[in-house]
Design a protein around this motif. Structure first.
Motif, short mmCIF file in Angstrom:
data_model
loop_
_atom_site.label_atom_id
_atom_site.label_comp_id
_atom_site.label_asym_id
_atom_site.label_seq_id
_atom_site.Cartn_x
_atom_site.Cartn_y
_atom_site.Cartn_z
N TYR A 274 0.82 -1.21 0.00
CA TYR A 274 0.00 0.00 0.00
C TYR A 274 0.86 1.27 0.00
CZ TYR A 274 -3.70 -3.23 1.50
OH TYR A 274 -4.60 -4.26 1.59
N THR B 157 -10.04 10.42 -3.90
CA THR B 157 -10.03 9.06 -4.46
C THR B 157 -10.28 9.09 -5.97
OG1 THR B 157 -12.32 8.88 -3.66
CG2 THR B 157 -10.61 7.83 -2.35
N PHE C 144 -3.56 3.50 1.45
CA PHE C 144 -4.47 3.03 0.41
C PHE C 144 -3.73 2.16 -0.62
CE2 PHE C 144 -2.82 7.12 -0.96
CZ PHE C 144 -2.46 6.90 -2.30
N ASP C 145 -4.53 1.43 -1.38
CA ASP C 145 -4.00 0.56 -2.43
C ASP C 145 -4.05 1.31 -3.76
OD1 ASP C 145 -3.34 -1.38 -4.24
OD2 ASP C 145 -4.94 -2.78 -3.68
N GLU D 170 -18.51 4.29 0.29
CA GLU D 170 -17.95 2.96 0.07
C GLU D 170 -16.78 3.05 -0.91
OE1 GLU D 170 -21.01 0.17 -1.05
OE2 GLU D 170 -22.51 1.27 0.12
N THR E 281 -13.23 2.40 -2.71
CA THR E 281 -12.42 1.19 -2.88
C THR E 281 -10.96 1.51 -2.59
OG1 THR E 281 -12.18 1.69 -5.25
CG2 THR E 281 -13.99 0.22 -4.59
N GLY E 282 -10.27 0.53 -2.04
CA GLY E 282 -8.83 0.65 -1.86
C GLY E 282 -8.38 1.50 -0.69
N GLN F 217 -7.64 1.81 2.93
CA GLN F 217 -7.43 0.80 3.97
C GLN F 217 -7.45 1.37 5.39
OE1 GLN F 217 -7.35 -2.54 3.31
NE2 GLN F 217 -7.93 -1.78 1.29
N HIS F 218 -6.57 2.33 5.67
CA HIS F 218 -6.43 2.86 7.03
C HIS F 218 -6.35 4.39 6.97
CE1 HIS F 218 -5.19 -1.28 7.67
NE2 HIS F 218 -4.06 -1.09 7.02
N ARG G 253 -10.33 4.72 10.46
CA ARG G 253 -10.63 3.65 9.51
C ARG G 253 -9.51 2.63 9.61
NH1 ARG G 253 -13.90 3.38 4.83
NH2 ARG G 253 -13.22 1.86 3.25
N ASN H 69 -8.41 -1.42 8.16
CA ASN H 69 -8.68 -2.61 7.33
C ASN H 69 -9.91 -2.42 6.45
OD1 ASN H 69 -6.49 -4.09 8.55
ND2 ASN H 69 -7.80 -4.32 10.36
N GLY H 70 -10.05 -1.22 5.89
CA GLY H 70 -11.12 -0.96 4.96
C GLY H 70 -12.48 -0.71 5.59
#
Length: 550
Positions: A50, A439, A488-489, A515, A517-518, A520-521, A530, A532-533
């Motif tokens: 990440y 994002t 993030f991913d 919601e 995507t990607g 994570q924390h 936040r 683990n998503g």
């Protein structure tokens, strides 16, 4: 002292624009204690594969009111944002006197499409001055770091009362406003904001109070901001201060200036870009705000916000719902309104209008209004009115206002000395949701279009806004800085779906995107919001602070 939390095995993009490096981050007492390899701590957060970046800073929000009933500041807190700046465009809820609250609320109703019932029910009016407002916000607590400009329109109402909506200020009133600006910035305001935009109409469709100011007043308020020695000036240009004026006045004032800049249809923005290039070369500290998001709005004919720039539509703002229904059913009124809109400085691009939501005519959803007008042999405004009247003004339409030319947007994003902004989060909540700006930038513009390198995008979301505002200990991943961190991913990060919900006070509805995507924390001042998503309970987790500035 040991680390409370260690974010391990991530690739760190520190906010400077440098390429990513593999390292761990140790957090203790809300700050970054150390950055290195093989760190240990009480809690381990995995960031393998990440990107680890500073928390994102959203400099153009309207969360001034929402912060009272939604300390999580949804949906910004879901998209990696850890610091927000409210009070943009001069539209704040402080300073305000008890007998001016209705004027403030109805100004926000017409300018920022805020539901007055929600505002009256949700805001706890236990403040009058701007410092009291900031204290009220932070006493209740926020999930994100929160600050705000002191706004010109509210300031005029506070000093001038009803006359703010009628005339220029006299010397005594200007002096009072200047003193309040200096006081507010001294107590933590992010700066001073104002608008002279023709599109901004307030109570009963009248120009907002800031549009009644003359250049003498404007100069004085800008100088007062300069005298405060910190803070930013946000301006929506117009007659009292043009784009050219911004570059002439900034060196005299000595504080950074910023203004909105969209990719306008027909390349109308290019003159502003030319002025900016010249001013930047001459050393002016001016930061046009740009956004990767297309400027679109969903609207109903009960509140046709993006048509209110016309004089005929503007006059209709003074009427009630029944007056609007009567006007929309009158072919002569529609003809006059359509002709008037052709003369508006913000002439509608009818080819971009479409039916967005309709219970009675589901087959029309997604159809362009201009196509329907050709089929029916009438004007596009006739189509809007006829469909809306059939559904008691409940039909939702969508219009693309600007920033929908992708190549032009890419050019703006890569223009020197521009800054990311214009999410408008907290405003127009039933018409649009651009809070996912970060994002969207990382997913669409970095990964998909490759318009920016990841390290460039991270700097635009973090270090650059922190530098412009002079935020102390924020915007970078450095030892001793506050642990505002996003993980993030890069391969999957994105905005996620948009949905309409009804969860604001007085049953207010909004569009939201919760919601992503990607993502994570997310950490704010070393506290996870936040992991683990999964978003944690932002209503009860309130680590946010008022950012310190220099």
């Amino acid at each position: 002292m040991s680390n409370d939390i260690v974010i391990q095995h991530g690739t760190i993009y520190d906010g400077t624009g440098a390429p990513g490096v593999a390292a761990d981050i140790g957090i203790a007492n809300g700050k970054i204690r150390e950055i290195g390899v093989g760190l240990t701590g009480s809690q381990i957060v995995d960031a393998n594969g990440y990107a680890v970046t500073p928390g994102f800073i959203d400099i153009h929000t309207h969360y001034d009111a929402q912060v009272f009933w939604d300390p999580a500041l949804r949906p910004s807190s879901y998209h990696g944002v850890t610091t927000v700046v409210a009070g943009n465009c001069g539209f704040t809820i402080a300073p305000t006197r008890s007998d001016q609250r209705a004027a403030i609320v109805h100004t926000l109703e017409n300018v920022e499409d805020m539901d007055p019932a929600t505002l009256f029910a949700g805001v706890v009016w236990d403040f009058e001055t701007f410092p009291e407002y900031l204290e009220a916000v932070h006493a209740r607590g926020t999930t994100l770091n929160f600050t705000a400009y002191i706004g010109h329109s509210a300031l005029r109402l506070f000093v001038m009362g009803a006359a703010a909506y009628e005339r220029v200020a006299n010397d005594v009133e200007i002096a009072q406003m200047c003193a309040l600006v200096r006081e507010a910035i001294g107590m933590g305001a992010a700066g001073f904001s104002t608008s002279f935009s023709y599109a901004h109409r307030g109570v009963d469709g009248k120009p907002v109070p800031s549009r009644y100011a003359d250049r003498k007043e404007v100069h004085a308020l800008f100088r007062a901001t300069g005298d405060a020695g910190k803070g930013v000036i946000l301006i929506t240009p117009g007659e009292q201060c043009t784009y050219a004026d911004v570059y002439e006045w900034q060196p005299r004032v000595g504080r950074p200036f910023t203004y909105p800049l969209f990719a306008a249809p027909g390349g109308k923005h290019l003159e502003a870009v030319r002025l900016h290039d010249q001013g930047n070369a001459a050393g002016a500290n001016v930061w046009p705000q740009v956004t990767p998001r297309p400027l679109t709005m969903q609207f109903t004919m009960a509140d046709a916000y993006n048509l209110n720039t016309g004089k005929v539509f503007g006059a209709l703002l003074q009427g009630d719902r029944e007056a609007r229904i009567a006007a929309y059913g009158d072919p002569e009124w529609r003809r006059l309104a359509a002709e008037d809109l052709e003369l508006s400085p913000m002439k509608p691009r009818w080819s971009t209008f479409e039916v967005s939501e309709s219970n009675t005519f589901p087959a029309l959803v997604g159809r362009r209004v201009s196509e329907l007008a050709r089929e029916r042999g009438c004007h596009p405004l006739d189509v809007l009115c006829e469909i809306a009247l059939t559904e008691d003004l409940e039909t939702r339409f969508r219009a693309y206002i600007a920033n929908d030319d992708l190549d032009a947007v890419e050019l703006l994003l890569n223009t020197e000395h521009v800054i990311l902004g214009l999410s408008d989060a907290g405003a127009h909540v039933d018409q649009l949701c651009d809070a996912p700006l970060p994002t969207d930038l990382l997913g669409k513009w970095v990964r998909e279009r490759q318009a920016l390198r990841l390290e460039q995008a991270v700097r635009k979301l973090t270090g650059e806004p922190a530098d412009m505002f002079g935020f102390v200990g924020r915007g970078y991943l450095r030892e001793g800085y506050w642990a505002d961190i996003c993980v993030f991913d890069p391969a999957t990060v994105g905005t996620g779906p948009l949905k309409r919900v009804c969860d604001f006070p007085a049953d207010g509805e909004r569009l939201t995107a919760e919601e992503p995507t990607g993502m994570q924390h997310i950490f704010v001042n070393g506290t996870a919001i936040r992991l683990n998503g999964m978003q944690l309970d932002g209503q009860n987790i309130r680590p946010g602070m008022q950012p310190e500035t220099v």
